[in-house]
Design a protein around this motif. Structure first.
Motif, PDB file in Angstrom:
ATOM      1  N   LEU A  33       0.858  -1.182   0.000  1.00 53.05           N
ATOM      2  CA  LEU A  33       0.000   0.000   0.000  1.00 53.05           C
ATOM      3  C   LEU A  33       0.895   1.233   0.000  1.00 53.05           C
ATOM      4  CD1 LEU A  33      -2.422  -1.077   2.874  1.00 53.05           C
ATOM      5  CD2 LEU A  33      -2.923  -1.142   0.445  1.00 53.05           C
ATOM      6  N   GLU A  34       0.398   2.302  -0.563  1.00 51.54           N
ATOM      7  CA  GLU A  34       1.199   3.522  -0.583  1.00 51.54           C
ATOM      8  C   GLU A  34       1.422   4.059   0.834  1.00 51.54           C
ATOM      9  OE1 GLU A  34       0.650   7.858  -2.476  1.00 51.54           O
ATOM     10  OE2 GLU A  34       0.406   6.159  -3.839  1.00 51.54           O
ATOM     11  N   ARG A  35       0.371   4.034   1.637  1.00 51.14           N
ATOM     12  CA  ARG A  35       0.480   4.486   3.021  1.00 51.14           C
ATOM     13  C   ARG A  35       0.004   3.370   3.948  1.00 51.14           C
ATOM     14  NH1 ARG A  35      -1.287  10.736   3.520  1.00 51.14           N
ATOM     15  NH2 ARG A  35       0.202  11.531   1.997  1.00 51.14           N
ATOM     16  N   VAL A  36       0.911   2.860   4.716  1.00 44.98           N
ATOM     17  CA  VAL A  36       0.585   1.796   5.659  1.00 44.98           C
ATOM     18  C   VAL A  36       1.248   2.152   6.988  1.00 44.98           C
ATOM     19  CG1 VAL A  36       2.546   0.334   5.034  1.00 44.98           C
ATOM     20  CG2 VAL A  36       0.508  -0.692   5.993  1.00 44.98           C
ATOM     21  N   CYS A  53      -0.400  -4.220  10.331  1.00 47.64           N
ATOM     22  CA  CYS A  53      -0.238  -2.995   9.544  1.00 47.64           C
ATOM     23  C   CYS A  53      -1.526  -2.735   8.774  1.00 47.64           C
ATOM     24  CB  CYS A  53       0.931  -3.140   8.570  1.00 47.64           C
ATOM     25  SG  CYS A  53       2.505  -3.412   9.409  1.00 47.64           S
ATOM     26  N   ALA A  54      -1.910  -1.460   8.691  1.00 39.49           N
ATOM     27  CA  ALA A  54      -3.178  -1.117   8.047  1.00 39.49           C
ATOM     28  C   ALA A  54      -3.044   0.131   7.201  1.00 39.49           C
ATOM     29  CB  ALA A  54      -4.258  -0.904   9.101  1.00 39.49           C
ATOM     30  N   GLY A  55      -3.876   0.200   6.182  1.00 41.50           N
ATOM     31  CA  GLY A  55      -3.961   1.371   5.322  1.00 41.50           C
ATOM     32  C   GLY A  55      -5.010   1.141   4.253  1.00 41.50           C
ATOM     33  N   THR A  76       2.295 -11.129   5.368  1.00 41.96           N
ATOM     34  CA  THR A  76       1.210 -11.986   4.890  1.00 41.96           C
ATOM     35  C   THR A  76       0.574 -11.289   3.692  1.00 41.96           C
ATOM     36  OG1 THR A  76      -0.445 -10.908   6.278  1.00 41.96           O
ATOM     37  CG2 THR A  76       0.687 -12.838   7.216  1.00 41.96           C
ATOM     38  N   ARG A  77      -0.432 -11.914   3.143  1.00 41.03           N
ATOM     39  CA  ARG A  77      -1.195 -11.264   2.081  1.00 41.03           C
ATOM     40  C   ARG A  77      -2.075 -10.194   2.701  1.00 41.03           C
ATOM     41  NH1 ARG A  77      -6.493 -12.634   1.475  1.00 41.03           N
ATOM     42  NH2 ARG A  77      -7.301 -14.348   2.697  1.00 41.03           N
ATOM     43  N   LEU A  78      -2.714  -9.401   1.862  1.00 43.66           N
ATOM     44  CA  LEU A  78      -3.654  -8.379   2.318  1.00 43.66           C
ATOM     45  C   LEU A  78      -5.021  -8.982   2.601  1.00 43.66           C
ATOM     46  CD1 LEU A  78      -2.968  -5.462  -0.175  1.00 43.66           C
ATOM     47  CD2 LEU A  78      -2.538  -5.457   2.273  1.00 43.66           C
TER      48      LEU A  78
END
Length: 97
Positions: A33-36, A53-55, A76-78
């Motif tokens: 992700l661009e912003r995580v 981690c999130a975004g 991991t995967r998203l």
């Protein structure tokens, strides 16, 4: 130096993996992700640290192992963020690794 009880108040420790735990697929880090940002993490007193981690409404688990050569990072995967929080709960409880 903090005792395990003291550092657990700062960040949780991971429970031992349960015998029937879900095995997560760990991959090389990639620009997911661009912003995580990390929104939850385990205590850094251990050589193995997990981060949620999130975004952009999505999340993944980052695993960092500190070894003699430096940190080894895997992702991991998203998942949609609600699923990522459920996986995070599984990691903390030992139901997922």
């Amino acid at each position: 130096m903090l005792s395990l009880d003291d550092c657990a108040r700062i960040s949780p420790h991971v429970a031992m993996a349960q015998r029937d735990h879900v095995r997560l697929e760990w991959r090389e880090p990639y620009p997911v992700l661009e912003r995580v940002r990390p929104v939850a993490w385990t205590c850094t007193c251990r050589a193995l640290v997990y981060e949620l981690c999130a975004g952009a409404g999505q999340g993944f688990i980052r695993k960092t192992v500190q070894d003699e050569c430096g940190p080894v990072v895997r992702h991991t995967r998203l998942w949609p963020i609600n699923e990522a929080w459920a996986v995070w709960a599984g990691v903390l409880s030992g139901r997922a690794r």
